[in-house]
Design an enzyme around this catalytic site. Structure first.
Site, PDB file in Angstrom:
ATOM      1  N   ASN A  56      -6.073 -30.354  27.150  1.00  0.00           N
ATOM      2  CA  ASN A  56      -5.627 -31.709  27.658  1.00  0.00           C
ATOM      3  C   ASN A  56      -6.247 -32.615  28.468  1.00  0.00           C
ATOM      4  O   ASN A  56      -6.145 -33.672  28.868  1.00  0.00           O
ATOM      5  CB  ASN A  56      -4.295 -31.403  28.195  1.00  0.00           C
ATOM      6  CG  ASN A  56      -3.187 -30.614  27.332  1.00  0.00           C
ATOM      7  OD1 ASN A  56      -3.209 -30.940  26.069  1.00  0.00           O
ATOM      8  ND2 ASN A  56      -2.451 -29.682  27.836  1.00  0.00           N
ATOM      9  N   HIS A 142       9.752 -31.906  25.174  1.00  0.00           N
ATOM     10  CA  HIS A 142       9.024 -30.787  25.511  1.00  0.00           C
ATOM     11  C   HIS A 142      10.193 -29.695  26.507  1.00  0.00           C
ATOM     12  O   HIS A 142      11.061 -30.152  26.759  1.00  0.00           O
ATOM     13  CB  HIS A 142       8.332 -31.305  26.832  1.00  0.00           C
ATOM     14  CG  HIS A 142       7.141 -30.501  27.444  1.00  0.00           C
ATOM     15  ND1 HIS A 142       7.348 -29.575  28.502  1.00  0.00           N
ATOM     16  CD2 HIS A 142       5.973 -30.127  26.946  1.00  0.00           C
ATOM     17  CE1 HIS A 142       6.378 -29.040  28.925  1.00  0.00           C
ATOM     18  NE2 HIS A 142       5.276 -29.015  27.906  1.00  0.00           N
ATOM     19  N   GLU A 184      10.099 -38.073  25.134  1.00  0.00           N
ATOM     20  CA  GLU A 184       8.502 -38.182  25.221  1.00  0.00           C
ATOM     21  C   GLU A 184       8.018 -39.284  24.755  1.00  0.00           C
ATOM     22  O   GLU A 184       8.730 -40.054  23.810  1.00  0.00           O
ATOM     23  CB  GLU A 184       7.681 -37.126  24.602  1.00  0.00           C
ATOM     24  CG  GLU A 184       8.168 -35.495  25.202  1.00  0.00           C
ATOM     25  CD  GLU A 184       7.308 -34.425  24.310  1.00  0.00           C
ATOM     26  OE1 GLU A 184       6.159 -34.675  24.038  1.00  0.00           O
ATOM     27  OE2 GLU A 184       8.039 -33.483  24.332  1.00  0.00           O
ATOM     28  N   SER A 188       3.906 -34.079  22.305  1.00  0.00           N
ATOM     29  CA  SER A 188       2.578 -33.069  22.376  1.00  0.00           C
ATOM     30  C   SER A 188       2.509 -32.275  21.390  1.00  0.00           C
ATOM     31  O   SER A 188       1.141 -32.015  21.399  1.00  0.00           O
ATOM     32  CB  SER A 188       3.073 -32.349  23.730  1.00  0.00           C
ATOM     33  OG  SER A 188       4.260 -31.815  23.680  1.00  0.00           O
ATOM     34  N   ASP A 213       8.910 -39.620  29.105  1.00  0.00           N
ATOM     35  CA  ASP A 213       7.870 -38.811  29.413  1.00  0.00           C
ATOM     36  C   ASP A 213       6.412 -38.923  28.991  1.00  0.00           C
ATOM     37  O   ASP A 213       6.475 -38.987  27.883  1.00  0.00           O
ATOM     38  CB  ASP A 213       8.237 -37.227  29.058  1.00  0.00           C
ATOM     39  CG  ASP A 213       7.160 -36.127  29.562  1.00  0.00           C
ATOM     40  OD1 ASP A 213       6.050 -36.544  29.786  1.00  0.00           O
ATOM     41  OD2 ASP A 213       7.395 -34.989  29.581  1.00  0.00           O
ATOM     42  N   HIS A 216       1.505 -37.442  27.837  1.00  0.00           N
ATOM     43  CA  HIS A 216      -0.159 -37.426  26.778  1.00  0.00           C
ATOM     44  C   HIS A 216      -0.326 -38.939  26.765  1.00  0.00           C
ATOM     45  O   HIS A 216      -1.178 -39.070  26.056  1.00  0.00           O
ATOM     46  CB  HIS A 216       0.080 -36.924  25.392  1.00  0.00           C
ATOM     47  CG  HIS A 216       0.310 -35.253  25.614  1.00  0.00           C
ATOM     48  ND1 HIS A 216      -1.305 -34.454  25.723  1.00  0.00           N
ATOM     49  CD2 HIS A 216       1.055 -34.418  25.588  1.00  0.00           C
ATOM     50  CE1 HIS A 216      -0.713 -33.477  25.687  1.00  0.00           C
ATOM     51  NE2 HIS A 216       0.377 -33.144  25.795  1.00  0.00           N
ATOM     52  N   LYS A 247      -3.187 -34.032  32.715  1.00  0.00           N
ATOM     53  CA  LYS A 247      -3.929 -34.147  31.451  1.00  0.00           C
ATOM     54  C   LYS A 247      -4.972 -35.173  31.533  1.00  0.00           C
ATOM     55  O   LYS A 247      -6.168 -34.885  32.195  1.00  0.00           O
ATOM     56  CB  LYS A 247      -2.723 -34.525  30.342  1.00  0.00           C
ATOM     57  CG  LYS A 247      -1.999 -33.197  30.102  1.00  0.00           C
ATOM     58  CD  LYS A 247      -0.815 -33.319  29.260  1.00  0.00           C
ATOM     59  CE  LYS A 247      -0.211 -31.945  29.148  1.00  0.00           C
ATOM     60  NZ  LYS A 247       1.047 -32.011  28.810  1.00  0.00           N
TER      61      LYS A 247
END
Ligand SMILES: *Cc1c(COP(=O)(O)O)cnc(C)c1O
Length: 393
Positions: A56, A142, A184, A188, A213, A216, A247
């Site tokens: 990541n 997640h 998210e 992910s 979230d 990423h 990340k």
């Protein structure tokens, strides 16, 4: 250890062994792989250098000398540990500076650090939702969001992945004292992006709080690495943003960025914040240095996006099914856990590390190889990967 001989072995330890054996039988047993060195574009495993497509470290900053040096300096100045929670004496000026910088990046009044992104999700969901409230959660969220929903005791309604219509239906038919929508932004395991304009609108129309979230997305999306809202030109006001430092920001830790009232409330009511030792200074220093690079080197984001396009186009050209990926996370769907493990082995033989992702991390029948690109990969690296991928079944 004589534990295998103890009476317990035939009891609960035997049960654990049987379960592990069953996982093994279904190609679902997991083991830890320990590279001898390197967290960058290459890793050393069993004496071989492998091209790393599974980390990541998306901007390639984890080994950047500026980031490493900032971690060392922070440790020199404030110690290896702060040895207390933030509310006792574990806060440093660096923690406050980082919170200010994260709030600014996210266009929010304030931010609060947690020890991980996992704990930030637990912290925000358990503080803001209780029994009697409702949380509307994307089907592919997640595990840390799932666990936060469970632990909150709220009524959790799962809507279809990125399915705003389904979410609207559930919102219209679920009365609750307080309603949270959680998603998210960059998923992910699939690299696709949530339908944020619709989520923002639904939250407004249904008097719900939107929690996103950005694990990423932070540092990677948006003109200055702000995240997915900025990429789509959406106003972050009123949105609660969760993120991680682990990340693109090349460190460890998590955060929540939101309005001042929400942050003040979390300081008083969020157990993973209150009952947890503050982040070590080195982690805070590293993240601060990474934020400088996020701001100053936009070419990293541009290169990363170009690499992802090259990989996605190459997969399509080779006849692999298209994915919904719109980011530097590019899945190659293979179906069975066996097929995913086979592809992992084949790639490894070609000098490429990319791990099979299997249930329960992804839904049954959608085992895959997930390619995580790093901004320090080259186009040649991508071509090497494309050449090593097994042809479509
Ligand atoms: C990685 C990740 C987390 C967890 O972050 P950590 O800092 O590693 O605990 C949370 N949510 C999503 C979507 C993630 O991808």
């Amino acid at each position: 250890m004589a534990s295998t001989e103890s009476p317990a072995a035939s009891g609960w330890l035997g049960e654990l062994r049987a379960e592990l054996a069953a996982l093994e039988g279904r190609s679902l047993r997991r083991t830890i792989l320990t590279p001898r060195h390197g967290q960058g574009e290459t890793l050393s495993i069993d004496g071989r250098e492998l091209l790393n497509l599974t980390s990541n470290n998306s901007l390639g900053l984890a080994g950047d000398p500026r980031v490493v040096e900032a971690a060392v300096e922070a440790a020199r100045a404030y110690g290896a540990s702060v040895s207390a929670s933030r509310l006792l004496c574990g806060s440093t000026p660096l923690h406050e500076e980082l919170e200010g910088r994260l709030a600014a990046l996210k266009g929010q009044e304030a931010a609060l650090l947690y020890s991980s992104g996992y704990l930030a999700n637990l912290g925000v969901l358990t503080a803001l939702a209780r029994p009697g409230d409702a949380i509307f959660s994307d089907a592919l969220n997640h595990a840390s969001i799932i666990d936060g929903c469970r632990l909150s005791g709220a009524d959790t309604k799962i809507y279809g992945h990125c399915d705003a219509e389904h979410l609207a239906e559930l919102l219209a038919t679920t009365p609750a004292s307080r309603r949270l929508i959680v998603s998210e932004t960059v998923f992910s395991m699939d690299g696709d992006i949530a339908p944020l304009p619709a989520l923002v609108e639904l939250a407004r129309d249904h008097d719900a709080v939107l929690v996103i979230d950005e694990a990423h997305a932070t540092g990677v999306l948006g003109p200055h690495g702000e995240g997915a809202l900025a990429r789509l030109g959406l106003d972050p006001e009123g949105v609660i943003i969760v993120g991680t430092l682990s990340k693109a920001l090349a460190s460890a830790g998590g955060f929540v960025a939101a309005g001042q009232t929400v942050i003040d409330y979390l300081v008083n009511r969020s157990r993973p914040f209150i009952f947890n030792t503050a982040l070590p200074p080195a982690s805070v220093g590293a993240a601060l240095a990474a934020l400088d690079i996020v701001a100053g080197e936009p070419e990293r984001r541009a290169h990363l996006a170009a690499l992802a396009t090259r990989l996605r186009d190459g997969l399509m050209a080779a006849g692999h099914p298209p994915s919904d990926s719109a980011t530097a996370i590019v899945p190659l769907l293979l179906g069975s856990a066996d097929a995913a493990l086979g592809a992992e082995r084949r790639l490894r033989d070609a000098g490429i590390l990319s791990r099979a992702i299997r249930p329960p991390t992804v839904p049954e029948g959608t085992a895959r190889i997930r390619f995580n690109l790093i901004a320090t990969h080259t186009t040649d690296d991508i071509d090497r990967v494309l050449a090593a991928i097994p042809p479509p079944a």
